[in-house]
Design a protein around this motif. Structure first.
Motif, PDB file in Angstrom:
ATOM      1  N   SER A 102      -2.225   1.368   3.532  1.00  0.00           N
ATOM      2  CA  SER A 102      -1.823   2.434   4.460  1.00  0.00           C
ATOM      3  C   SER A 102      -0.437   2.973   4.120  1.00  0.00           C
ATOM      4  O   SER A 102      -0.167   4.168   4.297  1.00  0.00           O
ATOM      5  CB  SER A 102      -1.835   1.912   5.902  1.00  0.00           C
ATOM      6  N   ILE A 103       0.460   2.126   3.617  1.00  0.00           N
ATOM      7  CA  ILE A 103       1.798   2.570   3.264  1.00  0.00           C
ATOM      8  C   ILE A 103       1.796   3.275   1.911  1.00  0.00           C
ATOM      9  O   ILE A 103       2.459   4.294   1.720  1.00  0.00           O
ATOM     10  CB  ILE A 103       2.775   1.374   3.256  1.00  0.00           C
ATOM     11  N   ARG A 104       1.010   2.750   0.968  1.00  0.00           N
ATOM     12  CA  ARG A 104       0.909   3.415  -0.344  1.00  0.00           C
ATOM     13  C   ARG A 104       0.365   4.835  -0.188  1.00  0.00           C
ATOM     14  O   ARG A 104       0.776   5.748  -0.909  1.00  0.00           O
ATOM     15  CB  ARG A 104       0.004   2.603  -1.282  1.00  0.00           C
ATOM     16  N   LYS A 105      -0.545   5.019   0.776  1.00  0.00           N
ATOM     17  CA  LYS A 105      -1.140   6.340   1.016  1.00  0.00           C
ATOM     18  C   LYS A 105      -0.088   7.346   1.429  1.00  0.00           C
ATOM     19  O   LYS A 105      -0.164   8.528   1.096  1.00  0.00           O
ATOM     20  CB  LYS A 105      -2.226   6.235   2.091  1.00  0.00           C
ATOM     21  N   VAL A 106       0.918   6.896   2.147  1.00  0.00           N
ATOM     22  CA  VAL A 106       1.995   7.772   2.599  1.00  0.00           C
ATOM     23  C   VAL A 106       2.958   8.093   1.465  1.00  0.00           C
ATOM     24  O   VAL A 106       3.386   9.240   1.293  1.00  0.00           O
ATOM     25  CB  VAL A 106       2.770   7.128   3.772  1.00  0.00           C
ATOM     26  N   LEU A 107       3.291   7.097   0.653  1.00  0.00           N
ATOM     27  CA  LEU A 107       4.397   7.234  -0.290  1.00  0.00           C
ATOM     28  C   LEU A 107       4.010   7.753  -1.660  1.00  0.00           C
ATOM     29  O   LEU A 107       4.813   8.409  -2.323  1.00  0.00           O
ATOM     30  CB  LEU A 107       5.094   5.873  -0.469  1.00  0.00           C
ATOM     31  N   SER A 108       2.794   7.472  -2.117  1.00  0.00           N
ATOM     32  CA  SER A 108       2.517   7.603  -3.555  1.00  0.00           C
ATOM     33  C   SER A 108       1.435   8.608  -3.884  1.00  0.00           C
ATOM     34  O   SER A 108       0.568   8.928  -3.063  1.00  0.00           O
ATOM     35  CB  SER A 108       2.091   6.235  -4.118  1.00  0.00           C
ATOM     36  N   PHE A 109       1.485   9.093  -5.123  1.00  0.00           N
ATOM     37  CA  PHE A 109       0.344   9.775  -5.723  1.00  0.00           C
ATOM     38  C   PHE A 109      -0.658   8.704  -6.131  1.00  0.00           C
ATOM     39  O   PHE A 109      -0.365   7.885  -7.009  1.00  0.00           O
ATOM     40  CB  PHE A 109       0.768  10.545  -6.975  1.00  0.00           C
ATOM     41  N   PRO A 110      -1.846   8.664  -5.541  1.00  0.00           N
ATOM     42  CA  PRO A 110      -2.788   7.592  -5.876  1.00  0.00           C
ATOM     43  C   PRO A 110      -3.344   7.699  -7.283  1.00  0.00           C
ATOM     44  O   PRO A 110      -3.833   6.728  -7.834  1.00  0.00           O
ATOM     45  CB  PRO A 110      -3.900   7.779  -4.833  1.00  0.00           C
ATOM     46  N   GLU A 111      -3.236   8.889  -7.902  1.00  0.00           N
ATOM     47  CA  GLU A 111      -3.841   9.093  -9.218  1.00  0.00           C
ATOM     48  C   GLU A 111      -3.204   8.261 -10.320  1.00  0.00           C
ATOM     49  O   GLU A 111      -3.790   8.097 -11.391  1.00  0.00           O
ATOM     50  CB  GLU A 111      -3.739  10.582  -9.621  1.00  0.00           C
ATOM     51  N   VAL A 112      -1.999   7.727 -10.082  1.00  0.00           N
ATOM     52  CA  VAL A 112      -1.287   7.068 -11.177  1.00  0.00           C
ATOM     53  C   VAL A 112      -1.333   5.547 -11.076  1.00  0.00           C
ATOM     54  O   VAL A 112      -0.640   4.859 -11.809  1.00  0.00           O
ATOM     55  CB  VAL A 112       0.189   7.522 -11.233  1.00  0.00           C
TER      56      VAL A 112
ATOM     57  N   GLU B 185       3.622  14.348   1.456  1.00  0.00           N
ATOM     58  CA  GLU B 185       3.148  15.423   0.578  1.00  0.00           C
ATOM     59  C   GLU B 185       4.241  16.464   0.343  1.00  0.00           C
ATOM     60  O   GLU B 185       4.472  16.905  -0.791  1.00  0.00           O
ATOM     61  CB  GLU B 185       1.907  16.084   1.206  1.00  0.00           C
ATOM     62  N   VAL B 186       4.945  16.838   1.429  1.00  0.00           N
ATOM     63  CA  VAL B 186       6.023  17.827   1.296  1.00  0.00           C
ATOM     64  C   VAL B 186       7.158  17.259   0.444  1.00  0.00           C
ATOM     65  O   VAL B 186       7.708  17.944  -0.433  1.00  0.00           O
ATOM     66  CB  VAL B 186       6.547  18.225   2.693  1.00  0.00           C
ATOM     67  N   MET B 187       7.513  16.009   0.699  1.00  0.00           N
ATOM     68  CA  MET B 187       8.602  15.375  -0.044  1.00  0.00           C
ATOM     69  C   MET B 187       8.283  15.305  -1.534  1.00  0.00           C
ATOM     70  O   MET B 187       9.133  15.636  -2.381  1.00  0.00           O
ATOM     71  CB  MET B 187       8.838  13.974   0.514  1.00  0.00           C
ATOM     72  N   ARG B 188       7.071  14.877  -1.871  1.00  0.00           N
ATOM     73  CA  ARG B 188       6.706  14.784  -3.288  1.00  0.00           C
ATOM     74  C   ARG B 188       6.700  16.158  -3.946  1.00  0.00           C
ATOM     75  O   ARG B 188       7.091  16.303  -5.106  1.00  0.00           O
ATOM     76  CB  ARG B 188       5.353  14.083  -3.438  1.00  0.00           C
ATOM     77  N   GLY B 189       6.270  17.185  -3.195  1.00  0.00           N
ATOM     78  CA  GLY B 189       6.294  18.538  -3.738  1.00  0.00           C
ATOM     79  C   GLY B 189       7.706  18.995  -4.061  1.00  0.00           C
ATOM     80  O   GLY B 189       7.958  19.609  -5.109  1.00  0.00           O
ATOM     81  N   GLU B 190       8.650  18.699  -3.186  1.00  0.00           N
ATOM     82  CA  GLU B 190      10.054  19.072  -3.418  1.00  0.00           C
ATOM     83  C   GLU B 190      10.635  18.304  -4.606  1.00  0.00           C
ATOM     84  O   GLU B 190      11.383  18.861  -5.417  1.00  0.00           O
ATOM     85  CB  GLU B 190      10.874  18.804  -2.154  1.00  0.00           C
TER      86      GLU B 190
END
Length: 476
Positions: free
Chosen positions: A107-117, A228-233
Motif C-alpha cells: 500500500s505504501i509502495r503504491k503511493v511512492l513509486s513507479f511500479p514499472e521499475v 502522481e503529481v510529485m513524480r510528474g514534477e
C-alpha cells in the motif's frame, strides 16, 4: 414472505460469514506450528487501527499480556511477529539477509513509486546507494554540508521566526527539512518549484500510512494522487537538468542528481527517469517526516524544560561567541555540541519519530521457542526498549546523562534501527538537528502557549496544535 426472507437472510449470513472466515483465518496451516502468542484481531483489518492510535501502549500492553520477548499480531493486512526487547532487536539486526529479507507494505509502495521499475530494483538500488553514500552521506560530504545547512537555517529563521511572535514549530520544521532536502538532493533552490513539490508531497506523507482504501475523499486516495503529481514534477526537473548536462562527461558533474542522471550501471546503461524518481522520492520521504518530527520534539522539550534549555544555551552561545561576524558553523563546531546531542538523543528516546521497521521471513526459523513461518512478516519497534524500565530506569524522566560515557546498553536505543539496514541518514539527521538547535536557542527563549498540548500519532508523534511557541528574543 419471500421478500422478508430476501431482506433478512443477508443480515444473518453476513455475520455468520465473517465469523467463519475469522475461524478459518485463525486456524490455518500455521496453527500446526508453535506460533508466538497473541491475537490477529479482525480479518483483513487486523490490529492496525489499534496500533496506529497508540503504538507505545499497543506494544506495552501486548508485551505484558502475551510475552516480553515476542508476540504475534496482524498489521497492514499481514501476519506479523513482533520482536521485543534488546535481544529481539539484536536478533533482527543480526539476521538481515540471512533469515530475514527487506519488506515494505504494498500500500505504501503504491503511493511512492513507479511500479514499472520493480524488476530492475536490485541493480538500481546498488547504483543509487553507491552514489548516495559517496556523494551525499560520506564523512567528507557531510562535513561540507554543515555550512550549507547553517546558511539555509539562517535564511529560514529570518523569514519565518520573528521575535515576539507565535510560531507553529511543526509546520516550520517540515518546511525547513524539505527545503534542505531539495537543496542537497536536487540542487533545487527555486522557492516556487520547492512549493510545487511540497504541496503534493504533504498529501503523500499525510495519507500513505492511513487505511489503504483507494476511494474518493479518503486520505489514501489523496496520497496516491499526490504521489502522481510529485513524480510528474520530479520528472520535469530531471529533464531540465539533462538539458543542462548535454555535452558533459560523467566526471564533470558534482551534485547528487546530476550524477544519478549521468551514471551507468554494471551493464553500461543509464538509469531511467522512473528508476531515479523512485530513489529520489525515497530519499525525500526519509529526510522529511521523521527528521521534522524529531526536530519538533527536541524544541518541545527545550521549551518545556528550562533547566535543560539553559545548559544547551550555554553550550551553543560559547560556540556562537567563538565565531566571527557572519561566519557559518563548521564540522568542528558540531563536534563541540556534546550536551546538545545528548539532549537530542534523549528526545529521540522519549518521542521516537519512527516506530520501527518490517522484514520478511525468508525461511522457517525459531525464536524464544516459537516458530516463525516462511513468508510471515516481522516487526521490530523502538517501543519495546525506549520506555522499558529494564533498559532505561525511570523511563518517563528526561535525563540526557543517560548518554554520557558508554551510554545505553547495546540494542536498547534504536531510533535509527541497526545492522546492515541501519538508517543511512543517521549522521545527516544529527547535523540537521544540531544546526537548528543552535539557530533557535541562540536567538530565542521559548514559551509554550499550550503547556499541556497533547501528542497524537499520525505516522509520527504529532502535537495536536502544531506546537505553537512564543519567541522571546535574548536581551543584549
Amino acid at each position: 414472505m419471500d421478500t422478508i426472507i430476501a431482506y433478512f437472510l443477508p443480515l444473518f449470513l453476513l455475520p455468520l460469514s465473517v465469523y467463519l472466515i475469522s475461524i478459518i483465518w485463525r486456524n490455518g496451516s500455521d496453527d500446526r506450528k508453535k506460533l508466538p502468542p497473541g491475537s490477529r484481531g479482525w480479518p483483513v483489518l487486523g490490529e492496525s487501527i489499534k496500533f496506529a492510535l497508540s503504538p507505545d501502549n499497543f506494544v506495552k500492553d501486548r508485551m505484558s499480556k502475551h510475552s516480553p520477548e515476542i508476540f504475534q499480531t496482524s498489521l497492514v493486512g499481514e501476519k506479523m511477529a513482533t520482536f521485543c526487547g534488546a535481544k529481539g532487536n539484536k536478533f533482527i539486526f543480526s539476521n538481515e539477509n540471512k533469515l530475514l529479507t527487506s519488506w515494505f507494505p504494498e500500500s505504501i509502495r503504491k503511493v511512492l513509486s513507479f511500479p514499472e521499475v520493480t524488476e530492475s530494483k536490485m541493480k538500481v538500488d546498488s547504483t543509487a546507494k553507491s552514489i548516495l553514500h559517496h556523494d551525499l552521506l560520506s564523512p567528507g560530504s557531510l562535513k561540507k554540508h554543515v555550512p550549507a545547512m547553517d546558511a539555509l537555517a539562517r535564511e529560514h529563521m529570518e523569514r519565518n521566526w520573528k521575535p515576539n511572535s507565535v510560531v507553529k514549530v511543526l509546520s516550520l520544521s517540515k518546511k525547513y527539512t524539505f527545503e534542505l532536502a531539495c537543496k542537497l538532493v536536487l540542487s533545487e533552490v527555486d522557492p516556487m518549484r520547492v512549493k510545487r513539490l511540497l504541496e503534493p508531497f504533504t498529501a503523500v506523507t499525510k495519507g500513505m500510512f492511513s487505511v489503504p482504501l483507494d476511494l474518493p475523499g479518503t486520505a489514501y486516495r489523496r496520497a496516491i494522487r499526490g504521489g502522481e503529481v510529485m513524480r510528474g514534477e520530479l520528472i520535469r526537473i530531471f529533464r531540465e537538468r539533462k538539458e543542462e548536462l548535454k555535452g558533459r562527461n560523467e566526471g564533470e558533474t558534482s551534485d547528487f542528481l546530476s550524477k544519478m542522471l549521468m551514471v551507468r550501471d554494471e551493464d553500461g546503461k543509464f538509469m531511467s527517469e522512473m528508476e531515479i524518481c523512485n530513489q529520489v522520492v525515497g530519499m525525500l520521504v526519509a529526510s522529511y517526516d521523521t527528521t521534522s518530527s524529531a526536530l519538533t520534539s527536541v524544541i518541545n522539550h527545550l521549551a518545556q524544560l528550562p533547566h535543560i534549555y539553559n545548559e544547551v544555551f550555554k553550550e551553543q552561545m560559547a560556540i556562537a561567541k567563538s565565531k566571527g561576524p557572519g561566519e557559518l558553523l563548521t564540522w568542528d563546531d558540531i563536534e563541540k555540541m556534546k550536551y546538545s546531542w545528548n539532549v537530542a538523543r534523549e528526545s529521540l528516546r522519549l518521542t521516537p519519530p519512527s516506530v520501527g521497521s518490517f522484514r520478511e521471513a525468508a525461511t522457517d526459523f525459531t525464536y524464544a521457542g516459537f516458530t516463525i513461518p516462511k513468508g510471515w512478516k516481522t516487526f521490530w519497534t523502538v517501543y519495546s526498549t525506549h520506555k522499558n524500565p529494564d533498559c532505561f530506569p525511570k523511563p518517563e524522566r528526561f535525563d540526557p546523562s543517560r548518554f554520557e560515557g558508554s551510554g545505553p546498553a547495546p540494542y536498547t536505543f534504536v531510533p535509527f534501527g541497526g545492522g546492515p539496514r541501519m538508517c543511512p541518514g543517521k549522521e545527516y539527521a544529527r547535523l540537521e538537528l544540531l544546526v537548528m538547535m543552535h539557530n533557535v536557542v541562540t536567538r530565542f527563549r521559548l514559551e509554550k502557549t499550550i503547556p499541556d498540548e497533547k501528542i497524537v500519532y499520525h505516522a509520527t508523534p504529532t502535537p495536536v496544535h502544531g506546537l505553537p511557541l512564543r519567541l522571546h528574543p535574548h536581551r543584549e
